[in-house]
Scaffold this active site. Structure first.
Site, PDB file in Angstrom:
ATOM      1  N   ALA A  43       0.832  -1.208   0.000  1.00  0.00           N
ATOM      2  CA  ALA A  43       0.000   0.000   0.000  1.00  0.00           C
ATOM      3  C   ALA A  43       0.868   1.261   0.000  1.00  0.00           C
ATOM      4  CB  ALA A  43      -0.917   0.007   1.218  1.00  0.00           C
ATOM      5  N   GLU A  44       1.957   1.184   0.745  1.00  0.00           N
ATOM      6  CA  GLU A  44       2.850   2.344   0.829  1.00  0.00           C
ATOM      7  C   GLU A  44       3.538   2.564  -0.522  1.00  0.00           C
ATOM      8  OE1 GLU A  44       4.884   5.564   2.610  1.00  0.00           O
ATOM      9  OE2 GLU A  44       2.944   4.581   2.837  1.00  0.00           O
ATOM     10  N   TYR A  45       3.936   1.451  -1.173  1.00  0.00           N
ATOM     11  CA  TYR A  45       4.544   1.530  -2.490  1.00  0.00           C
ATOM     12  C   TYR A  45       3.565   2.194  -3.463  1.00  0.00           C
ATOM     13  CZ  TYR A  45       6.843   0.183  -6.846  1.00  0.00           C
ATOM     14  OH  TYR A  45       7.457   0.218  -8.065  1.00  0.00           O
ATOM     15  N   ASP A  46       2.323   1.722  -3.432  1.00  0.00           N
ATOM     16  CA  ASP A  46       1.297   2.274  -4.327  1.00  0.00           C
ATOM     17  C   ASP A  46       1.114   3.770  -4.093  1.00  0.00           C
ATOM     18  OD1 ASP A  46       0.912  -0.161  -5.425  1.00  0.00           O
ATOM     19  OD2 ASP A  46      -0.874  -0.655  -4.244  1.00  0.00           O
ATOM     20  N   GLU A 123      25.401 -22.953 -14.428  1.00  0.00           N
ATOM     21  CA  GLU A 123      24.197 -22.138 -14.307  1.00  0.00           C
ATOM     22  C   GLU A 123      23.003 -22.915 -14.852  1.00  0.00           C
ATOM     23  OE1 GLU A 123      25.178 -18.658 -16.598  1.00  0.00           O
ATOM     24  OE2 GLU A 123      27.040 -18.339 -15.494  1.00  0.00           O
ATOM     25  N   LYS A 125      20.072 -23.795 -17.033  1.00  0.00           N
ATOM     26  CA  LYS A 125      19.784 -23.304 -18.374  1.00  0.00           C
ATOM     27  C   LYS A 125      18.288 -23.093 -18.488  1.00  0.00           C
ATOM     28  CE  LYS A 125      20.697 -24.117 -23.247  1.00  0.00           C
ATOM     29  NZ  LYS A 125      19.326 -24.061 -23.732  1.00  0.00           N
ATOM     30  N   ASP A 127      14.730 -22.215 -19.981  1.00  0.00           N
ATOM     31  CA  ASP A 127      14.162 -22.433 -21.295  1.00  0.00           C
ATOM     32  C   ASP A 127      13.260 -21.258 -21.626  1.00  0.00           C
ATOM     33  OD1 ASP A 127      13.769 -23.700 -23.613  1.00  0.00           O
ATOM     34  OD2 ASP A 127      12.354 -25.179 -22.848  1.00  0.00           O
ATOM     35  N   TYR A 236      16.382 -13.460 -15.949  1.00  0.00           N
ATOM     36  CA  TYR A 236      17.640 -13.779 -15.252  1.00  0.00           C
ATOM     37  C   TYR A 236      18.805 -13.365 -16.145  1.00  0.00           C
ATOM     38  CZ  TYR A 236      16.061 -16.643 -11.297  1.00  0.00           C
ATOM     39  OH  TYR A 236      15.522 -17.086 -10.124  1.00  0.00           O
ATOM     40  N   LYS A 302      30.415 -23.104 -17.881  1.00  0.00           N
ATOM     41  CA  LYS A 302      31.312 -22.099 -18.458  1.00  0.00           C
ATOM     42  C   LYS A 302      32.669 -22.134 -17.775  1.00  0.00           C
ATOM     43  CE  LYS A 302      27.380 -19.045 -19.244  1.00  0.00           C
ATOM     44  NZ  LYS A 302      26.668 -17.831 -18.855  1.00  0.00           N
ATOM     45  N   LYS A 326      22.503 -30.932 -21.367  1.00  0.00           N
ATOM     46  CA  LYS A 326      21.044 -30.911 -21.532  1.00  0.00           C
ATOM     47  C   LYS A 326      20.356 -32.039 -20.768  1.00  0.00           C
ATOM     48  CE  LYS A 326      18.940 -28.717 -24.286  1.00  0.00           C
ATOM     49  NZ  LYS A 326      18.975 -28.270 -25.664  1.00  0.00           N
ATOM     50  N   CYS A 420      17.309 -63.172  -1.948  1.00  0.00           N
ATOM     51  CA  CYS A 420      17.772 -62.907  -3.308  1.00  0.00           C
ATOM     52  C   CYS A 420      16.930 -63.675  -4.330  1.00  0.00           C
ATOM     53  CB  CYS A 420      19.241 -63.312  -3.431  1.00  0.00           C
ATOM     54  SG  CYS A 420      19.881 -63.112  -5.104  1.00  0.00           S
ATOM     55  N   CYS A 423      19.475 -66.369  -5.955  1.00  0.00           N
ATOM     56  CA  CYS A 423      20.139 -67.459  -5.238  1.00  0.00           C
ATOM     57  C   CYS A 423      19.466 -67.771  -3.914  1.00  0.00           C
ATOM     58  CB  CYS A 423      21.624 -67.159  -5.039  1.00  0.00           C
ATOM     59  SG  CYS A 423      21.950 -65.863  -3.832  1.00  0.00           S
ATOM     60  N   CYS A 438      22.401 -58.579  -2.006  1.00  0.00           N
ATOM     61  CA  CYS A 438      22.576 -60.003  -1.778  1.00  0.00           C
ATOM     62  C   CYS A 438      24.038 -60.177  -1.372  1.00  0.00           C
ATOM     63  CB  CYS A 438      22.308 -60.791  -3.058  1.00  0.00           C
ATOM     64  SG  CYS A 438      22.885 -62.491  -2.939  1.00  0.00           S
ATOM     65  N   CYS A 443      26.878 -65.675  -5.494  1.00  0.00           N
ATOM     66  CA  CYS A 443      25.603 -65.488  -6.182  1.00  0.00           C
ATOM     67  C   CYS A 443      25.824 -65.474  -7.692  1.00  0.00           C
ATOM     68  CB  CYS A 443      24.947 -64.188  -5.736  1.00  0.00           C
ATOM     69  SG  CYS A 443      23.420 -63.808  -6.635  1.00  0.00           S
TER      70      CYS A 443
HETATM   71  S1  IVH Z   1      25.405 -18.403 -22.131  1.00  0.00           S
HETATM   72  C1  IVH Z   1      27.987 -17.750 -25.642  1.00  0.00           C
HETATM   73  N1  IVH Z   1      24.040 -18.934 -19.956  1.00  0.00           N
HETATM   74  O1  IVH Z   1      20.900 -21.081 -23.976  1.00  0.00           O
HETATM   75  C2  IVH Z   1      27.184 -18.047 -24.445  1.00  0.00           C
HETATM   76  N2  IVH Z   1      22.950 -19.209 -22.055  1.00  0.00           N
HETATM   77  O2  IVH Z   1      22.293 -22.185 -26.825  1.00  0.00           O
HETATM   78  C3  IVH Z   1      25.792 -18.398 -24.784  1.00  0.00           C
HETATM   79  N3  IVH Z   1      20.633 -19.939 -21.911  1.00  0.00           N
HETATM   80  O3  IVH Z   1      20.656 -18.763 -26.530  1.00  0.00           O
HETATM   81  C4  IVH Z   1      24.813 -18.103 -23.755  1.00  0.00           C
HETATM   82  N4  IVH Z   1      20.523 -20.001 -19.723  1.00  0.00           N
HETATM   83  O4  IVH Z   1      19.167 -18.401 -24.531  1.00  0.00           O
HETATM   84  C5  IVH Z   1      24.014 -18.890 -21.297  1.00  0.00           C
HETATM   85  N5  IVH Z   1      22.971 -19.351 -17.969  1.00  0.00           N
HETATM   86  C6  IVH Z   1      22.935 -19.303 -19.294  1.00  0.00           C
HETATM   87  C7  IVH Z   1      21.776 -19.633 -20.047  1.00  0.00           C
HETATM   88  C8  IVH Z   1      21.839 -19.577 -21.438  1.00  0.00           C
HETATM   89  C9  IVH Z   1      19.856 -20.164 -20.855  1.00  0.00           C
HETATM   90  C10 IVH Z   1      20.197 -20.062 -23.327  1.00  0.00           C
HETATM   91  C11 IVH Z   1      20.429 -18.836 -24.141  1.00  0.00           C
HETATM   92  C12 IVH Z   1      21.197 -19.254 -25.374  1.00  0.00           C
HETATM   93  C13 IVH Z   1      21.098 -20.746 -25.308  1.00  0.00           C
HETATM   94  C14 IVH Z   1      22.407 -21.380 -25.737  1.00  0.00           C
END
Ligand code: IVH
Length: 680
Positions: A43-46, A123, A125, A127, A236, A302, A326, A420, A423, A438, A443
């Site tokens: 509320a304060e933010y608003d 990190e 990944k 989607d 992110y 990385k 992956k 088992c 056996c 076992c 065995c």
């Molecule tokens: S690094 C050259 N870090 O994955 C470095 N990519 O095929 C390339 N992705 O198109 C990106 N999380 O959309 C990196 N922590 C992450 C990621 C990330 C998702 C996606 C990104 C990129 C694809 C790589």
């Protein structure tokens, strides 16, 4: 003071108040959206926000691009403009199995011509969609999609609507914002938000999005930013186009820095000291995956160090210094018909789900491992359940969970056997272990599996001695244990069902060829509990020869990076077992010669006895790398000059150490000479 009283004051006071309001709102929005730790009631933010809106309405000329009121605005576009990326947005190569991560590191070692340990940032990944955000003097000025990597579409207005994307970088203590910063990251929609969005669309009679990724893409590529603003997009950060101008030496520092500028950094990023830790982390993240509030399709790995990244460079479409590990994507549901219990090579009793056959990722699946009793209980499975099945990588099918909504009440509990199934020996489950075993060393199931493993691909890889052949040899009484393999006679083989002279000769030739295995291969083939190919390699590199390994005690194993208590105990138990010693002696007598590893990592090593000291900058590798490499080759590194130093390595702009070294009459070598010493 009331709002009205401000309006009546001079423009300067208004400007000051506007600035204070924006700064306060920005800080609170950052705490709320990015840090998830609000310190102000909604509320304060608003109230503050409304005050800002009212003031800006009175003084539209004082509206700034980074004002929180400007996240939504402007008129719909007719089409997107294109923006070239100053540095191409590359993609990543994929790895689908642990072995491919080891291969990845091997490629790095080869490229760098050094086996110095490499640290990796891992990190999740996400989607979603890769985007680039450009900040000039701290102000968000341009945002674009990845496009084809060279040229993207300009979607600045849409990106501005995302609350976790800062419109202005947070002020750094006493430091100016970078002149230009090109930030990269992933725009996505969380799972709960996705569900809500689709529910609403369903109610409104609109078409549904197939998955969160499509929803994010569709929302971001809206020509009308007002529509985008209604979509629950999140962001992110994971990198910048060019880190060299920033005060960061590695990816870990960069992520911290980006966090301090106000970006949301995934809290699950994790620094690993080596590829073994990366593999472990990958397994862990896969487990965590189902608990996350957003979808991930793998883990990005990385090389942490930017200097190393730069040396590694990029190929046409992807950098050499990163890879995407992956997760398998394919899932399906089917019915759990029965559970069978298999006996593994270590005697482990593995419950196996017998499923109504179902297509998962293009492959028919009818069986799936349930790993062990604890897993079985944790998943809460019952016979007759509808279950979610997933194919891990391109190999192992897995039961993820029962679909509870489909229960009819006729499902039956699953009971673990007490003896088992092969056996009949009573099964045991030792203290800490999750595994029921076992304990019968005789065995037959265990023996056969042990032999199959020894001759198989992750063991000695003996052509002609595949699973079927080994089973046949055992059932015909031709082999009982590993040494028996090396006593096989051609005529016995040729007389077997389905064999002939030729296949017998081929098998014998393959067996012959396996008489001189590398230490790593041999160790992996033995099938010691908890010792797979990676650990076997680690042991081989460290101990270099089988006799040296046989002398090691538990403490020597524990001393090794990457070996924990469980593995150490298992190694000691195995090699202290008189039956194992006897088997090794028999193998030796039969002419099996386990090859020494060329490069010893401890004590010995080509640089044993050498003590290095550096002066000046190195051109081809960092000090850290150089030191790691020396240690790897058995040498030492001194911290200061003394008579103990055997080699002073001369870099650029050498310091006073050179003079002292000359006085002491020490050997002085150039960087090139040093590189030659450490390359193998
Ligand atoms: S690094 C050259 N870090 O994955 C470095 N990519 O095929 C390339 N992705 O198109 C990106 N999380 O959309 C990196 N922590 C992450 C990621 C990330 C998702 C996606 C990104 C990129 C694809 C790589």
């Amino acid at each position: 003071m009331t709002q009205l009283s401000f309006l009546n004051q001079g423009k300067d006071r208004v400007r000051t108040r506007l600035q204070a309001l924006r700064q306060e709102l920005q800080q609170h929005a950052h705490r709320y959206h990015v840090l998830d730790a609000p310190t102000l009631a909604d509320a304060e933010y608003d109230r503050l926000f409304q005050e800002l809106v009212a003031l800006e309405q009175q003084h539209p000329e004082l509206i700034t691009a980074d004002s929180p009121t400007q996240r939504v605005g402007g008129t719909p576009l007719a089409k997107f403009a294109t923006v070239p990326h100053t540095v191409p947005m590359l993609s990543l190569e994929n790895a689908f199995a642990a072995g491919e991560l080891v291969d990845f590191e091997e490629r790095l070692f080869r490229f760098l011509q050094s086996r110095a340990p490499i640290a990796y940032m891992t990190e999740p990944k996400l989607d979603g969609l890769a985007v680039e955000l450009v900040y000039e003097e701290g102000l968000f000025t341009l945002g674009s999609t990845r496009g084809d990597g060279q040229v993207g579409e300009e979607i600045s207005k849409n990106l501005k609507t995302i609350p976790t994307i800062p419109l202005r970088l947070l002020a750094q203590n006493g430091e100016e914002a970078p002149k230009r910063l090109e930030v990269r990251g992933e725009v996505f929609i969380g799972l709960a938000d996705f569900k809500r969005l689709n529910d609403e669309r369903g109610k409104a009679g609109e078409s549904l999005f197939a998955n969160p990724r499509n929803a994010a893409a569709g929302s971001l590529r809206q020509l009308d930013p007002k529509i985008t603003a209604t979509r629950p997009l999140d962001f992110y950060v994971y990198g910048v186009s060019d880190p060299t101008a920033l005060p960061c030496a590695n990816q870990q520092e960069l992520l911290k820095y980006l966090g301090s500028l106000g970006f949301k950094v995934n809290p699950l990023v994790h620094l690993c000291r080596n590829i073994t830790e990366v593999i472990d982390r990958f397994a862990e993240l896969r487990e965590q995956r189902s608990t996350l509030s957003y979808d991930i399709d793998g883990m990005v790995v990385k090389v942490n160090d930017f200097a190393l990244q730069e040396r590694l460079g990029a190929k046409a479409r992807s950098p050499r210094w990163a890879i995407a590990a992956k997760f398998p994507a394919s899932q399906a549901t089917t019915r759990l018909r029965a559970v069978e219990f298999g006996v593994g090579r270590t005697g482990a009793i593995t419950p196996v789900a017998i499923l109504e056959p179902v297509q998962v990722g293009g492959v028919m699946v009818s069986r799936a491992t349930l790993h062990n009793e604890d897993e079985l209980r944790r998943k809460g499975l019952m016979l007759g359940d509808t279950v979610l099945v997933q194919r891990a990588g391109d190999v192992i099918p897995e039961v993820i969970k029962p679909i509870l909504e489909n229960r009819t009440g006729r499902e039956q509990p699953i009971c673990m056997p007490r003896s088992c199934p092969e056996c009949g020996f009573p099964l045991v489950r030792a203290g800490q272990e999750a595994i029921t075993r076992c304990p019968n060393p005789e065995c037959p199931a265990q023996r056969v599996r042990g032999l199959i493993h020894f001759a198989g691909k992750s063991g000695m890889d003996i052509d002609g001695l595949g699973k079927k052949a080994v089973q046949q040899l055992v059932s015909q009484g031709l082999i009982q244990d590993i040494p028996d393999i090396y006593q096989l006679k051609g005529e016995n083989l040729a007389a077997l069902d389905g064999w002939g002279e030729k296949s017998a000769a081929n098998a014998l030739r393959a067996i012959e060829a396996s008489r001189t295995p590398s230490l790593a291969k041999f160790l992996a083939a033995l099938g010691i509990w908890h010792v797979g190919e990676v650990t076997a390699q680690l042991l081989a590199r460290h101990f270099a020869s089988l006799p040296r390994l046989l002398l090691a005690g538990e403490a020597d194993f524990l001393h090794l990076e990457g070996i924990g208590e469980q593995v150490a105990t298992s190694l000691v138990d195995y090699f202290q077992d008189p039956a194992v010693r006897e088997m090794l002696a028999r193998l030796e007598a039969l002419g099996v010669r386990v090859q020494d590893e060329k490069q010893a990592l401890e004590g010995g090593g080509p640089l044993a006895g050498s003590v290095f000291l550096f002066t000046g900058g190195l051109a081809h590798l960092s000090r850290h790398e150089a030191k790691a490499r020396i240690k790897e080759l058995g040498g030492q590194v001194a911290s200061g000059i003394s008579r103990k130093v055997t080699h002073l390595v001369l870099g650029d702009n050498p310091g006073s150490k050179l003079t002292k070294a000359r006085e002491l009459g020490l050997t002085v070598i150039t960087e090139d000479e040093f590189l030659r010493l450490i390359s193998r």
